[in-house]
Structure formats: structure tokens, C-alpha cells
Motif scaffolding. Structure first.
Motif, PDB file in Angstrom:
ATOM      1  N   ASN A  42       0.809  -1.225   0.000  1.00 59.68           N
ATOM      2  CA  ASN A  42       0.000   0.000   0.000  1.00 59.68           C
ATOM      3  C   ASN A  42       0.842   1.274   0.000  1.00 59.68           C
ATOM      4  N   ARG A  43       2.120   1.139  -0.205  1.00 55.69           N
ATOM      5  CA  ARG A  43       2.977   2.327  -0.235  1.00 55.69           C
ATOM      6  C   ARG A  43       2.916   3.010  -1.599  1.00 55.69           C
ATOM      7  N   TYR A  44       2.991   4.336  -1.545  1.00 60.30           N
ATOM      8  CA  TYR A  44       3.037   5.167  -2.755  1.00 60.30           C
ATOM      9  C   TYR A  44       4.142   6.199  -2.599  1.00 60.30           C
ATOM     10  N   TRP A  45       4.582   6.727  -3.745  1.00 62.52           N
ATOM     11  CA  TRP A  45       5.448   7.897  -3.731  1.00 62.52           C
ATOM     12  C   TRP A  45       4.587   9.132  -3.465  1.00 62.52           C
ATOM     13  N   TYR A  46       5.088  10.012  -2.624  1.00 64.84           N
ATOM     14  CA  TYR A  46       4.411  11.261  -2.287  1.00 64.84           C
ATOM     15  C   TYR A  46       5.331  12.438  -2.579  1.00 64.84           C
ATOM     16  N   THR A  47       4.748  13.512  -3.077  1.00 65.76           N
ATOM     17  CA  THR A  47       5.479  14.771  -3.155  1.00 65.76           C
ATOM     18  C   THR A  47       5.288  15.515  -1.838  1.00 65.76           C
ATOM     19  N   GLY A  48       6.321  16.198  -1.402  1.00 69.17           N
ATOM     20  CA  GLY A  48       6.251  16.987  -0.189  1.00 69.17           C
ATOM     21  C   GLY A  48       7.218  18.137  -0.263  1.00 69.17           C
ATOM     22  N   THR A  49       7.380  18.824   0.848  1.00 71.33           N
ATOM     23  CA  THR A  49       8.342  19.922   0.931  1.00 71.33           C
ATOM     24  C   THR A  49       9.075  19.852   2.260  1.00 71.33           C
ATOM     25  N   ALA A  50      10.171  20.565   2.320  1.00 68.38           N
ATOM     26  CA  ALA A  50      10.934  20.690   3.552  1.00 68.38           C
ATOM     27  C   ALA A  50      11.448  22.111   3.649  1.00 68.38           C
ATOM     28  N   VAL A  51      11.856  22.499   4.831  1.00 71.13           N
ATOM     29  CA  VAL A  51      12.433  23.820   5.053  1.00 71.13           C
ATOM     30  C   VAL A  51      13.523  23.690   6.107  1.00 71.13           C
ATOM     31  N   TRP A  52      14.578  24.470   5.958  1.00 78.69           N
ATOM     32  CA  TRP A  52      15.633  24.500   6.974  1.00 78.69           C
ATOM     33  C   TRP A  52      15.116  25.200   8.222  1.00 78.69           C
ATOM     34  N   TRP A  53      15.405  24.611   9.368  1.00 73.91           N
ATOM     35  CA  TRP A  53      14.928  25.125  10.657  1.00 73.91           C
ATOM     36  C   TRP A  53      16.137  25.456  11.505  1.00 73.91           C
ATOM     37  N   GLY A  54      16.388  26.748  11.718  1.00 74.00           N
ATOM     38  CA  GLY A  54      17.623  27.194  12.343  1.00 74.00           C
ATOM     39  C   GLY A  54      17.653  27.076  13.852  1.00 74.00           C
ATOM     40  N   SER A  55      18.848  27.214  14.390  1.00 72.01           N
ATOM     41  CA  SER A  55      19.094  27.267  15.843  1.00 72.01           C
ATOM     42  C   SER A  55      18.453  26.100  16.578  1.00 72.01           C
ATOM     43  N   THR A  56      18.667  24.909  16.053  1.00 69.87           N
ATOM     44  CA  THR A  56      18.100  23.702  16.653  1.00 69.87           C
ATOM     45  C   THR A  56      19.198  22.951  17.402  1.00 69.87           C
ATOM     46  N   THR A  57      18.916  22.621  18.650  1.00 66.38           N
ATOM     47  CA  THR A  57      19.885  21.929  19.495  1.00 66.38           C
ATOM     48  C   THR A  57      19.659  20.424  19.444  1.00 66.38           C
ATOM     49  N   TYR A  58      20.705  19.688  19.119  1.00 65.75           N
ATOM     50  CA  TYR A  58      20.707  18.229  19.257  1.00 65.75           C
ATOM     51  C   TYR A  58      21.514  17.904  20.514  1.00 65.75           C
ATOM     52  N   ARG A  59      20.971  17.019  21.351  1.00 65.54           N
ATOM     53  CA  ARG A  59      21.588  16.709  22.648  1.00 65.54           C
ATOM     54  C   ARG A  59      21.977  15.242  22.736  1.00 65.54           C
ATOM     55  N   ARG A  60      23.024  14.989  23.504  1.00 63.69           N
ATOM     56  CA  ARG A  60      23.465  13.621  23.777  1.00 63.69           C
ATOM     57  C   ARG A  60      24.206  13.609  25.106  1.00 63.69           C
ATOM     58  N   ALA A  61      24.563  12.427  25.567  1.00 67.60           N
ATOM     59  CA  ALA A  61      25.251  12.326  26.852  1.00 67.60           C
ATOM     60  C   ALA A  61      26.101  11.059  26.879  1.00 67.60           C
ATOM     61  N   ASN A  62      27.122  11.091  27.742  1.00 67.99           N
ATOM     62  CA  ASN A  62      27.958   9.915  28.027  1.00 67.99           C
ATOM     63  C   ASN A  62      28.727   9.411  26.810  1.00 67.99           C
ATOM     64  N   VAL A  63      29.098  10.343  25.923  1.00 64.03           N
ATOM     65  CA  VAL A  63      29.936  10.005  24.774  1.00 64.03           C
ATOM     66  C   VAL A  63      30.990  11.103  24.638  1.00 64.03           C
ATOM     67  N   PRO A  64      32.075  10.851  23.891  1.00 62.04           N
ATOM     68  CA  PRO A  64      33.091  11.891  23.709  1.00 62.04           C
ATOM     69  C   PRO A  64      32.530  13.124  23.017  1.00 62.04           C
ATOM     70  N   GLY A  65      33.139  14.279  23.290  1.00 66.09           N
ATOM     71  CA  GLY A  65      32.742  15.520  22.643  1.00 66.09           C
ATOM     72  C   GLY A  65      31.660  16.247  23.418  1.00 66.09           C
ATOM     73  N   ALA A  66      31.309  17.417  22.897  1.00 66.82           N
ATOM     74  CA  ALA A  66      30.302  18.257  23.548  1.00 66.82           C
ATOM     75  C   ALA A  66      28.950  17.549  23.587  1.00 66.82           C
ATOM     76  N   ASN A  67      28.184  17.815  24.633  1.00 67.82           N
ATOM     77  CA  ASN A  67      26.870  17.184  24.785  1.00 67.82           C
ATOM     78  C   ASN A  67      25.810  17.801  23.891  1.00 67.82           C
ATOM     79  N   THR A  68      26.041  19.016  23.404  1.00 66.83           N
ATOM     80  CA  THR A  68      25.046  19.677  22.560  1.00 66.83           C
ATOM     81  C   THR A  68      25.707  20.251  21.316  1.00 66.83           C
ATOM     82  N   ASP A  69      24.918  20.380  20.280  1.00 68.44           N
ATOM     83  CA  ASP A  69      25.363  21.027  19.057  1.00 68.44           C
ATOM     84  C   ASP A  69      24.174  21.802  18.493  1.00 68.44           C
TER      85      ASP A  69
END
Length: 367
Positions: A331-358
């Protein structure tokens, strides 16, 4: 995409309908279960093209798509994105060598030629293959196996250029058994040759990408470059046999090394999905489709150097199942859609090397 790698998940997923189970059994027997019809009317972004794993690029005024069908690879060309689904298909490669199931062709235009990458094989034998032509819908070369490091099970591969280097990113297994699907990257020296090792950049270890598994899955990587010039790999998580299938994002930190896993920051949830509990905070589930996944950014020549700037929405294609319809591969079909860049978004992580946020750009997707 229909595949044996997902069959193990059926026993543990109560949401799968009898139709989906029957479809999976067909795939297990080597039957081409992808539909390729134009019998349904377009509805709310849904094209008339049944099936999965869209790959569409624009070359000048021509939109070019590649799709698995008829025991091989077909190409369609049209003057508009919406016209791709209704365009006649041209068979550009057929599995006369009995390689097996043909999955998820990806098309790019590089160095004056069209290049199509696809996975072919049965069970643990799936590997990546390449064909090329100077013309969009004819004259393709014989299939050549892509020489990936370690020569392990590999699907959904796509090349791109970043910082003057050609790269290849794909979904694969760490070993020779189907424990989980990870995302890997390697440097390329030619359209079919890599150099150095393969480097893991993502594993399905977050709770929201382990909702449906056995195996757990990261697949269908799609490179794109944000307005700051940072590299992103948008990918699909959770089993495609479930409506929990969704899109998520890996963002390479500014100045980061693509081969170093801890320079990649992962979105804290799905960015495009149909279940509220799986979504990143501030992102909302779909209204009209279930299980959107395996997207295609409709870039000029498939080149991330042509990635859209911030501001206006830009075109995408993805596969999904219309809400209210039993969730099944058929039942899957191809769909047309759109996207937009969304600024100043924080990705978070923990207990790994490097900074916890970006902090940087993310993406919002629209049906």
C-alpha cells in the motif's frame, strides 16, 4: 523497501496486518513485491506511482527518477516533479544474471554521466551495484559491483561530494548476520571503488528508533548540505513494515570529520513521522500519511552543493501509506512533499566523547 532483512520483525509487531505478512512471505520467496501502477488518482500529495524508495533529481529542466521494477531498474523523465509518476517507464537494466532482489536505486548526475546505484542479492548476499550512461533513460552500462570496505551486506548506498572529497554512504551490517542495520561512510576514488576503511556514523540505539525492530534499523541515508555549509545525513529509522517508520537527521558538527562517529549529532527524535511519541520536541506527526520514509531531496544533479538555502520550502519525495489504509508494503506510494531548513536547533546527547550539545540547522518536513 520490501526485504528479507525485516522479516524477523514481523513476529513481534502486533500492528502488522495479514496483508503485510502475506507480502513479506512473497518477498522471502524472491517475488518482486514492489507495485508500479498508475491506477490510482493523485490525492493530497500522493502520486499515482505505487511502491517505495523514491530517487529523483533535476538536470536542467528535466526531472529524472529511478525505481526498482520488472526485475530490474526503470527510469522516468518529466518536465515537472509532479509529472514523474505519470511518465512512461524505460527499463535501463534487467537482472539477466539472476543476482536476486533489486532494491532502492539511487540516481545522481556526476562528471557528465547519470549514475544509478542499487542493491541486489538474496538474504545475506545483498551488495551495492552501479550502472551509468550519458543519457537519462537509455544506454546504461552493465552492472558493476561497488567495492566497499570489508565487503559486507550493503543497501541504500549513495555517493556525494563534500570538502573536495567524493564519499559513499550506505546501510549495512557490522558482520555477516542481521543483528542491526547501521550507517557507514567511506571515501571514493571512482564510481565503483572506495579507499581506506568503512566508518560507522550511526547505529539504531536511541529509544525512539528502537520502537520496532528485530533487527533495529538505520537505512536510506540521504546527504544534504545546510545553509551554513554543514553536512547532514537524513535517514529512515524503525522497521519499514510498521507505521513507526520515520525520518531522522545526523548533523556533522562545524569543521567535523565525516569518518569520526562522535562528530555526528543525531536529532532527538523523528523529524517526519506519524506517531507523536516518536517525534523530536517541537516537531509534529503527520496528518495524512502513516510511516513516511526513504525520502529524496530533489537536488540539481543530485549534488549536495546545490542544496537549497534557508527561507523557502523546497521539494522532496518520500514513500508512505495513506492514513486509513492498512499499513502494508503493497500500500505504499510515492508522495510529493516539501521541507524547510529550521535554524538554531539543538541536538543533545550524553555519556559520549565531545560536547553534549550542538546547535545548527535542522529540517521540518511537510506533507
Amino acid at each position: 523497501m520490501p526485504s528479507i532483512r525485516r522479516l524477523a520483525g514481523f513476529a513481534s509487531v502486533a500492528l502488522v496486518s495479514a496483508l503485510a505478512v502475506g507480502h513479506a512471505l512473497a518477498a522471502a520467496e524472491g517475488v518482486d513485491t514492489g507495485t508500479d501502477t498508475a491506477a490510482q488518482p493523485q490525492l493530497m500529495g500522493r502520486t499515482t506511482l505505487g511502491g517505495a524508495d523514491p530517487s529523483v533529481i533535476r538536470v536542467g529542466n528535466l526531472y529524472v527518477s529511478a525505481k526498482s521494477a520488472d526485475g530490474g531498474v526503470v527510469v522516468r523523465t518529466a518536465s515537472t516533479l509532479e509529472g514523474v509518476a505519470a511518465a512512461p517507464k524505460r527499463q535501463v537494466w534487467q537482472d539477466t544474471g539472476n543476482l536476486g532482489e533489486v532494491w532502492a536505486p539511487e540516481i545522481v548526475h556526476h562528471d557528465g554521466r547519470y549514475h544509478i546505484y542499487f542493491a541486489a542479492g538474496r538474504s545475506a548476499a545483498h551488495r551495492m551495484y552501479h550502472i551509468s550512461s550519458a543519457t537519462a533513460d537509455s544506454g546504461y552500462s552493465a552492472a558493476t559491483k561497488v567495492a566497499l570496505p570489508n565487503d559486507k551486506w550493503a543497501i541504500d548506498g549513495v555517493p556525494f561530494s563534500h570538502n573536495g572529497q567524493r564519499w559513499f554512504v550506505w546501510s549495512g551490517w557490522a558482520g555477516d548476520t542481521n543483528v542491526e542495520q547501521n550507517l557507514y561512510i567511506a571515501r571514493m576514488t571512482s564510481p565503483t571503488t572506495t579507499t581506506g576503511g568503512r566508518y560507522i556514523i550511526s547505529q539504531p540505539r536511541e529509544p525512539w528508533e528502537r520502537v520496532v525492530g528485530n533487527p533495529y534499523i538505520n537505512e536510506a541515508p540521504q546527504p544534504v548540505r545546510d545553509p551554513n555549509g554543514q553536512l547532514h545525513i537524513v535517514y529512515s529509522a524503525n522497521g519499514s513494515w510498521s507505521n513507526r517508520y520515520c525520518l531522522a537527521d545526523l548533523r556533522l558538527r562545524a569543521g567535523g570529520d565525516p569518518t569520526y562517529v562522535w562528530d555526528w549529532y543525531k536529532s532527538n527524535g523523528c523529524l517526519f513521522g506519524s506517531h507523536a511519541g516518536d517525534m523530536m520536541s517541537g516537531w509534529h506527526p503527520t496528518l495524512r500519511v502513516d510511516g513516511p520514509g526513504h525520502n529524496s531531496f530533489v537536488l540539481e544533479r543530485g549534488d549536495i552543493a546545490t542544496s537549497p538555502p534557508s527561507g523557502n520550502r523546497f521539494p522532496t519525495m518520500y514513500h508512505a501509506v495513506e492514513k486509513g489504509t492498512p499499513y502494508a508494503w503493497s500500500n505504499r506510494y510515492w508522495y510529493t512533499g516539501t521541507a524547510v531548513w529550521w535554524g538554531s536547533t539543538t541536538y543533545r546527547r550524553a555519556n559520549v566523547p565531545g560536547a553534549n550539545t550542538d546547535v545548527g540547522y535542522s529540517l521540518k518536513f511537510f506533507e
